[in-house]
Design a protein around this motif. Structure first.
Motif, PDB file in Angstrom:
ATOM      1  N   MET A   1      28.476   2.788 -37.288  1.00 34.72           N
ATOM      2  CA  MET A   1      27.836   2.453 -36.404  1.00 34.72           C
ATOM      3  C   MET A   1      27.354   3.070 -34.569  1.00 34.72           C
ATOM      4  SD  MET A   1      31.545   4.176 -34.468  1.00 34.72           S
ATOM      5  CE  MET A   1      33.118   3.346 -35.104  1.00 34.72           C
ATOM      6  N   VAL A   2      27.299   2.431 -33.720  1.00 35.44           N
ATOM      7  CA  VAL A   2      25.842   3.604 -32.905  1.00 35.44           C
ATOM      8  C   VAL A   2      26.597   3.846 -31.388  1.00 35.44           C
ATOM      9  CG1 VAL A   2      24.199   2.333 -31.771  1.00 35.44           C
ATOM     10  CG2 VAL A   2      25.055   0.635 -33.512  1.00 35.44           C
ATOM     11  N   PHE A   3      26.159   4.620 -31.757  1.00 34.19           N
ATOM     12  CA  PHE A   3      26.803   5.359 -31.068  1.00 34.19           C
ATOM     13  C   PHE A   3      26.195   4.878 -29.145  1.00 34.19           C
ATOM     14  CE2 PHE A   3      28.954   8.648 -28.391  1.00 34.19           C
ATOM     15  CZ  PHE A   3      28.414   9.616 -27.487  1.00 34.19           C
ATOM     16  N   THR A   4      26.146   4.597 -27.803  1.00 35.29           N
ATOM     17  CA  THR A   4      25.194   4.712 -27.134  1.00 35.29           C
ATOM     18  C   THR A   4      25.748   5.645 -25.536  1.00 35.29           C
ATOM     19  OG1 THR A   4      26.876   2.788 -25.677  1.00 35.29           O
ATOM     20  CG2 THR A   4      24.898   2.833 -27.204  1.00 35.29           C
ATOM     21  N   ALA A   5      25.114   6.295 -24.844  1.00 36.80           N
ATOM     22  CA  ALA A   5      25.397   7.535 -23.918  1.00 36.80           C
ATOM     23  C   ALA A   5      24.910   6.762 -22.706  1.00 36.80           C
ATOM     24  CB  ALA A   5      24.525   8.248 -24.911  1.00 36.80           C
ATOM     25  N   CYS A   6      24.554   5.739 -22.215  1.00 37.13           N
ATOM     26  CA  CYS A   6      24.750   5.574 -20.722  1.00 37.13           C
ATOM     27  C   CYS A   6      24.812   4.166 -20.428  1.00 37.13           C
ATOM     28  CB  CYS A   6      23.500   5.736 -19.851  1.00 37.13           C
ATOM     29  SG  CYS A   6      21.903   5.175 -20.939  1.00 37.13           S
ATOM     30  N   GLY A   7      25.814   3.886 -18.981  1.00 37.05           N
ATOM     31  CA  GLY A   7      26.482   2.491 -19.288  1.00 37.05           C
ATOM     32  C   GLY A   7      26.091   1.943 -17.401  1.00 37.05           C
ATOM     33  N   GLY A   8      25.844   0.977 -17.069  1.00 33.98           N
ATOM     34  CA  GLY A   8      26.071   1.043 -15.258  1.00 33.98           C
ATOM     35  C   GLY A   8      26.289  -0.710 -15.157  1.00 33.98           C
ATOM     36  N   GLY A   9      26.321  -1.121 -13.551  1.00 32.28           N
ATOM     37  CA  GLY A   9      26.981  -1.977 -13.410  1.00 32.28           C
ATOM     38  C   GLY A   9      28.109  -1.846 -13.294  1.00 32.28           C
ATOM     39  N   GLY A  10      28.931  -1.062 -12.705  1.00 35.82           N
ATOM     40  CA  GLY A  10      30.644  -1.899 -12.162  1.00 35.82           C
ATOM     41  C   GLY A  10      30.625  -0.103 -12.175  1.00 35.82           C
ATOM     42  N   SER A  15      38.350   7.999 -19.939  1.00 30.33           N
ATOM     43  CA  SER A  15      38.089   9.683 -20.013  1.00 30.33           C
ATOM     44  C   SER A  15      37.372   9.778 -22.041  1.00 30.33           C
ATOM     45  CB  SER A  15      38.586   9.933 -19.938  1.00 30.33           C
ATOM     46  OG  SER A  15      40.143  10.455 -20.070  1.00 30.33           O
ATOM     47  N   ALA A  16      38.733   8.516 -21.861  1.00 30.93           N
ATOM     48  CA  ALA A  16      38.480   8.953 -23.920  1.00 30.93           C
ATOM     49  C   ALA A  16      37.612   7.639 -24.375  1.00 30.93           C
ATOM     50  CB  ALA A  16      39.883   7.850 -24.105  1.00 30.93           C
ATOM     51  N   SER A  17      37.235   7.677 -25.158  1.00 30.99           N
ATOM     52  CA  SER A  17      36.078   6.650 -26.101  1.00 30.99           C
ATOM     53  C   SER A  17      37.008   5.334 -26.352  1.00 30.99           C
ATOM     54  CB  SER A  17      35.404   7.256 -27.029  1.00 30.99           C
ATOM     55  OG  SER A  17      36.101   8.269 -28.442  1.00 30.99           O
ATOM     56  N   ASP A  18      36.294   4.136 -26.766  1.00 30.62           N
ATOM     57  CA  ASP A  18      36.657   3.438 -27.298  1.00 30.62           C
ATOM     58  C   ASP A  18      36.508   3.181 -29.482  1.00 30.62           C
ATOM     59  OD1 ASP A  18      36.478  -0.274 -27.005  1.00 30.62           O
ATOM     60  OD2 ASP A  18      38.633   1.274 -27.352  1.00 30.62           O
ATOM     61  N   ALA A  19      36.780   4.693 -30.256  1.00 27.94           N
ATOM     62  CA  ALA A  19      36.228   4.288 -31.144  1.00 27.94           C
ATOM     63  C   ALA A  19      37.745   4.210 -31.755  1.00 27.94           C
ATOM     64  CB  ALA A  19      35.943   5.947 -31.116  1.00 27.94           C
ATOM     65  N   PRO A  20      37.549   3.716 -32.739  1.00 29.78           N
ATOM     66  CA  PRO A  20      38.609   3.232 -34.016  1.00 29.78           C
ATOM     67  C   PRO A  20      39.816   4.186 -34.002  1.00 29.78           C
ATOM     68  CG  PRO A  20      36.436   2.534 -34.751  1.00 29.78           C
ATOM     69  CD  PRO A  20      36.577   3.968 -33.661  1.00 29.78           C
ATOM     70  N   LEU A 132      32.048  -6.403 -15.414  1.00 29.49           N
ATOM     71  CA  LEU A 132      31.353  -6.351 -16.843  1.00 29.49           C
ATOM     72  C   LEU A 132      29.878  -5.599 -16.423  1.00 29.49           C
ATOM     73  CD1 LEU A 132      29.948  -7.194 -18.877  1.00 29.49           C
ATOM     74  CD2 LEU A 132      29.115  -9.139 -17.428  1.00 29.49           C
ATOM     75  N   CYS A 133      30.162  -4.271 -17.084  1.00 27.79           N
ATOM     76  CA  CYS A 133      29.243  -2.807 -17.396  1.00 27.79           C
ATOM     77  C   CYS A 133      27.790  -3.033 -18.213  1.00 27.79           C
ATOM     78  CB  CYS A 133      30.115  -1.772 -17.659  1.00 27.79           C
ATOM     79  SG  CYS A 133      31.375  -1.458 -16.643  1.00 27.79           S
ATOM     80  N   THR A 134      26.959  -2.506 -18.146  1.00 32.50           N
ATOM     81  CA  THR A 134      25.654  -3.225 -18.088  1.00 32.50           C
ATOM     82  C   THR A 134      25.054  -1.728 -18.462  1.00 32.50           C
ATOM     83  OG1 THR A 134      24.798  -3.956 -16.805  1.00 32.50           O
ATOM     84  CG2 THR A 134      25.483  -5.175 -17.891  1.00 32.50           C
ATOM     85  N   GLY A 135      23.755  -2.163 -19.492  1.00 33.01           N
ATOM     86  CA  GLY A 135      22.904  -0.808 -19.697  1.00 33.01           C
ATOM     87  C   GLY A 135      23.066  -0.581 -20.718  1.00 33.01           C
ATOM     88  N   TYR A 136      24.124  -0.051 -21.147  1.00 31.50           N
ATOM     89  CA  TYR A 136      24.293   0.838 -22.915  1.00 31.50           C
ATOM     90  C   TYR A 136      23.337   1.215 -24.033  1.00 31.50           C
ATOM     91  CZ  TYR A 136      29.210   0.991 -20.564  1.00 31.50           C
ATOM     92  OH  TYR A 136      29.846   1.117 -19.893  1.00 31.50           O
ATOM     93  N   ILE A 137      22.632   1.453 -23.801  1.00 33.45           N
ATOM     94  CA  ILE A 137      21.424   2.378 -25.073  1.00 33.45           C
ATOM     95  C   ILE A 137      21.490   2.989 -26.159  1.00 33.45           C
ATOM     96  CG2 ILE A 137      19.166   2.609 -24.727  1.00 33.45           C
ATOM     97  CD1 ILE A 137      19.367   0.747 -22.760  1.00 33.45           C
ATOM     98  N   ALA A 180      35.201   3.152 -12.612  1.00 36.24           N
ATOM     99  CA  ALA A 180      34.100   3.569 -13.040  1.00 36.24           C
ATOM    100  C   ALA A 180      34.104   2.870 -14.119  1.00 36.24           C
ATOM    101  CB  ALA A 180      33.675   4.500 -12.669  1.00 36.24           C
ATOM    102  N   CYS A 181      32.406   2.411 -14.642  1.00 33.34           N
ATOM    103  CA  CYS A 181      32.628   2.203 -15.790  1.00 33.34           C
ATOM    104  C   CYS A 181      32.492   3.417 -16.877  1.00 33.34           C
ATOM    105  CB  CYS A 181      30.664   1.558 -15.979  1.00 33.34           C
ATOM    106  SG  CYS A 181      30.681   0.010 -15.117  1.00 33.34           S
ATOM    107  N   PRO A 182      32.381   3.451 -18.404  1.00 35.41           N
ATOM    108  CA  PRO A 182      32.560   4.095 -19.711  1.00 35.41           C
ATOM    109  C   PRO A 182      31.910   4.878 -19.294  1.00 35.41           C
ATOM    110  CG  PRO A 182      33.250   2.397 -19.826  1.00 35.41           C
ATOM    111  CD  PRO A 182      33.185   1.984 -18.586  1.00 35.41           C
ATOM    112  N   MET A 183      31.209   6.170 -19.862  1.00 38.13           N
ATOM    113  CA  MET A 183      29.824   6.464 -19.438  1.00 38.13           C
ATOM    114  C   MET A 183      29.700   6.669 -20.827  1.00 38.13           C
ATOM    115  SD  MET A 183      29.449   7.551 -16.457  1.00 38.13           S
ATOM    116  CE  MET A 183      27.584   8.503 -17.100  1.00 38.13           C
TER     117      MET A 183
END
Length: 217
Positions: A1-10, A15-20, A132-137, A180-183
């Motif tokens: 599983m990959v965890f990304t912490a930043c995003g943008g574009g929307g 507040s809750a993560s999209d974890a299973p 469409l939220c982009t920029g997740y690293i 807002a886009c999820p962080m």
């Protein structure tokens, strides 16, 4: 599983993560009457429990209109009548839901599920694509490239049912939309790009809906 912490574009926020959300495998509870031992009186007959524990997956049948007799009986009246909260995207497969915020003592988790009197079923009725939220690293591997998230407005059917009988006490449709886009987003290697992101219901909405049944005044 990959965890990304930043995003943008929307403009979408959740507040809750999209974890299973599924944390327990399926199980069942039943009772078997042992056969009397030859040469003894019926007093030696014993009830032997089979599968004493209940899991989230056991309560899924309640959302599909089949009662679960092994749950606790519900009788309307004063006091807290705890529930199990389940969610589904297709109305068939239900898993434990941890995005619904309720007061302490109203909802149960494993291993206390046998005490549940009610089941809260949250089912996706329709979705509408929005930002469409982009920029997740990937924090651990920034050279892996960027990922994206497709945010959807969602219409949910919320039903509250009696656990032992599947009787419907309440049914309402609730619309959810983020601004807002999820962080923070969790990605699995099998996830599509963009990854679907369903807006969640605002805190407090479900509480007000179920209070007359879970904790009546």
């Amino acid at each position: 599983m990959v965890f990304t912490a930043c995003g943008g574009g929307g403009d979408v926020d959740q507040s809750a993560s999209d974890a299973p959300t599924t944390i327990a495998a399926g199980g069942s509870s039943d009772t078997t009457l042992a056969a009397p031992i030859p040469g003894t009186t019926p007093a030696t007959t014993m009830f032997v429990p089979v599968g004493a524990e209940l899991f989230d997956s056991d309560f899924a049948q309640v959302c599909r209109s089949t009662g679960l007799p092994q749950a606790s009986a519900y009788e309307a009246g004063a006091g807290v009548h705890p529930l199990v909260s389940l969610s589904s995207e297709d109305g068939v497969e239900y898993t434990g839901s941890f995005t619904t915020t309720l007061p302490d003592g109203w909802s149960l988790l494993y291993p206390d599920l046998a005490s549940a009197e009610l089941v809260l079923c949250e089912t996706v009725v329709s979705t509408t694509p929005q930002e469409l939220c982009t920029g997740y690293i990937d924090d651990d591997n920034p050279d892996a490239g960027e990922s994206s998230v497709q945010v959807f407005d969602v219409s949910y059917e919320i039903s509250l049912r009696v656990a032992t009988t599947a009787e419907v006490l309440l049914t309402e449709t609730v619309d959810a939309s983020d601004e807002a886009c999820p962080m923070l987003v969790f990605f699995d290697e099998s996830d599509p790009d963009p990854k679907p992101w369903h807006s969640s219901i605002d805190d407090g909405v479900i509480e007000l809906m179920v209070k007359p049944f879970v904790n009546p005044s």
